[in-house]
Scaffold this motif. Structure first.
Motif, PDB file in Angstrom:
ATOM      1  N   ALA A  52       1.076  -1.177   0.030  1.00 13.45           N
ATOM      2  CA  ALA A  52      -0.329  -0.066   0.142  1.00 13.45           C
ATOM      3  C   ALA A  52       0.890   1.506  -0.057  1.00 13.45           C
ATOM      4  O   ALA A  52       0.293   2.209  -0.675  1.00 13.45           O
ATOM      5  N   VAL A  53       2.389   1.176   0.193  1.00 14.66           N
ATOM      6  CA  VAL A  53       2.844   2.288   0.906  1.00 14.66           C
ATOM      7  C   VAL A  53       3.409   2.870  -1.089  1.00 14.66           C
ATOM      8  O   VAL A  53       3.387   3.865  -0.974  1.00 14.66           O
ATOM      9  N   PHE A  54       3.898   1.335  -1.469  1.00 15.66           N
ATOM     10  CA  PHE A  54       3.975   1.637  -2.999  1.00 15.66           C
ATOM     11  C   PHE A  54       3.037   2.023  -3.652  1.00 15.66           C
ATOM     12  O   PHE A  54       3.222   3.678  -4.805  1.00 15.66           O
ATOM     13  N   LEU A 101      10.817   4.211  -3.403  1.00 18.46           N
ATOM     14  CA  LEU A 101      11.626   3.108  -3.475  1.00 18.46           C
ATOM     15  C   LEU A 101      12.458   3.101  -1.535  1.00 18.46           C
ATOM     16  O   LEU A 101      12.436   1.397  -1.317  1.00 18.46           O
ATOM     17  N   ASN A 102      12.648   4.081  -1.302  1.00 15.79           N
ATOM     18  CA  ASN A 102      12.619   4.094  -0.382  1.00 15.79           C
ATOM     19  C   ASN A 102      12.132   3.540   0.912  1.00 15.79           C
ATOM     20  O   ASN A 102      12.960   2.492   2.092  1.00 15.79           O
ATOM     21  N   LEU A 103      11.089   3.735   0.730  1.00 21.51           N
ATOM     22  CA  LEU A 103      10.117   3.211   1.777  1.00 21.51           C
ATOM     23  C   LEU A 103       9.947   1.234   1.973  1.00 21.51           C
ATOM     24  O   LEU A 103       9.832   0.919   2.347  1.00 21.51           O
ATOM     25  N   VAL A 104      10.019   1.754   0.181  1.00 17.41           N
ATOM     26  CA  VAL A 104      10.025  -0.323   0.114  1.00 17.41           C
ATOM     27  C   VAL A 104      10.540  -1.481   0.517  1.00 17.41           C
ATOM     28  O   VAL A 104      11.412  -2.373   0.601  1.00 17.41           O
ATOM     29  N   GLN A 105      12.089  -0.392   0.156  1.00 19.79           N
ATOM     30  CA  GLN A 105      12.940  -1.125  -0.007  1.00 19.79           C
ATOM     31  C   GLN A 105      13.744  -1.056   2.123  1.00 19.79           C
ATOM     32  O   GLN A 105      13.667  -2.932   2.506  1.00 19.79           O
ATOM     33  N   ARG A 106      13.565  -0.575   2.810  1.00 17.19           N
ATOM     34  CA  ARG A 106      13.833  -0.644   3.935  1.00 17.19           C
ATOM     35  C   ARG A 106      12.800  -1.360   5.214  1.00 17.19           C
ATOM     36  O   ARG A 106      12.617  -2.103   5.231  1.00 17.19           O
ATOM     37  N   ARG A 272      19.317  -3.863   7.643  1.00 17.84           N
ATOM     38  CA  ARG A 272      19.518  -3.481   5.990  1.00 17.84           C
ATOM     39  C   ARG A 272      18.585  -3.063   5.274  1.00 17.84           C
ATOM     40  O   ARG A 272      17.865  -3.771   4.759  1.00 17.84           O
ATOM     41  N   SER A 273      17.891  -1.692   4.335  1.00 14.99           N
ATOM     42  CA  SER A 273      17.461  -2.045   3.246  1.00 14.99           C
ATOM     43  C   SER A 273      17.596  -3.132   2.127  1.00 14.99           C
ATOM     44  O   SER A 273      19.003  -2.959   1.907  1.00 14.99           O
ATOM     45  N   LEU A 274      16.533  -3.645   1.552  1.00 11.43           N
ATOM     46  CA  LEU A 274      16.678  -4.833   0.399  1.00 11.43           C
ATOM     47  C   LEU A 274      16.778  -3.475  -0.792  1.00 11.43           C
ATOM     48  O   LEU A 274      16.673  -2.112  -1.047  1.00 11.43           O
ATOM     49  N   ASP A 275      17.631  -4.273  -1.948  1.00 10.83           N
ATOM     50  CA  ASP A 275      18.335  -3.976  -3.274  1.00 10.83           C
ATOM     51  C   ASP A 275      17.236  -4.090  -4.274  1.00 10.83           C
ATOM     52  O   ASP A 275      16.675  -5.479  -4.016  1.00 10.83           O
TER      53      ASP A 275
END
Length: 287
Positions: A52-54, A101-106, A272-275
């Motif tokens: 939902a964030v993405f 990206l910043n939010l879903v990676q984290r 660590r945020s995922l790539d």
């Protein structure tokens, strides 16, 4: 899932931070009527969190952008998997890209790390929970990510439960005041629905805390032997939580001592945020 209004509040603030006066690059380089399709692609395996964030990042920039999800919160994925696709205004997609990206990676990094802790204690009674050591402003999202990874949430805020830690106890017992009496008096002032948790850092504090009526006792930075002793001394009269110095290498041994809860600050404060990447799809034959 986190409430949509809370998601929109957080994402809107992030978008405003990233483009306070618009996206100068997009407005100069990209034609206003240009459209694009882009895919959210995993560069490494993990557990997804933040569907939902993405979607919100693109919707709040341009409600006409279409977002199609191919993975759900808590789903495992492999390197190269396409997790979502977005299509619509090229300017809008490029403006929302970094925040999305910043939010879903984290969030996916937290979910992935949490899942490793949960797997490590499988077969024991211990539950893996988070702490308040979260990124300011992102607590709701990070708590969701812990749940998506199979973990549980501790109290959300200072308003949710009474939790007496070492500094509270130092003030409470100043001047030689009896700890058990001080806790019993505190219970008399508590709402009847409230929960009392007390942190101890020595085995010899446990009897007084039990006499004070604690619902949960946190054994902070105890050795494995001390944890076993603490569990035996509490003997089911309170929930037993282990905390402090928990790592993926030690968590299984901690769980084996018989504690009920293991709180892990690293789930949110050291993750660590995922790539993950957002790749524009170029149709065959396009120039």
């Amino acid at each position: 899932m986190t409430d949509r209004r809370e998601i929109d509040r957080i994402v809107d603030a992030a978008l405003d931070e990233d483009a306070p006066w618009g996206d100068l690059t997009g407005e100069i380089l990209i034609p206003e009527d240009a459209t694009a399709t882009a895919e959210l692609v995993a560069r490494e395996p993990g557990v997804y969190s933040g569907v939902a964030v993405f979607e919100a990042a693109f919707r709040l920039v341009d409600a006409r952008i279409r977002v199609e999800a191919f993975a759900g919160d808590g789903d495992r994925f492999g390197a190269g998997d396409v997790l979502a696709r977005v299509a619509g205004s090229a300017r809008g997609i490029l403006r929302a890209e970094r925040v999305a990206l910043n939010l879903v990676q984290r969030m996916s990094g937290i979910a992935t790390l949490t899942s490793t802790y949960v797997a490590a204690v499988a077969g024991t009674r211990a539950r893996i929970v988070d702490t308040r050591k979260t990124t300011p402003g992102l607590r709701s999202l990070e708590r969701q990510a812990v749940r998506d990874g199979g973990g549980r949430n501790h109290r959300r805020s200072l308003s949710d439960a009474i939790m007496a830690k070492d500094n509270h106890l130092a003030v409470l017992t100043a001047g030689g005041r009896d700890l058990a009496t001080a806790l019993r008096e505190a219970r008399e002032r508590m709402p009847h629905t409230a929960h009392l948790e007390v942190e101890v850092d020595r085995v010899d504090q446990i009897d007084a805390v039990l006499a004070g009526g604690a619902d949960t006792i946190m054994l902070d930075n105890f050795s494995l032997g001390q944890l076993r002793e603490g569990v035996a001394r509490i003997d089911g009269r309170a929930v037993v939580e282990a905390s402090g110095g928990v790592t993926i290498d030690t968590v299984a041994d901690i769980a084996a001592t018989g504690v009920d809860v293991i709180s892990v600050g690293a789930l949110t404060h050291s993750v660590r945020s995922l790539d993950l990447g957002l790749d524009v799809v170029v149709e065959p034959g396009a120039s």
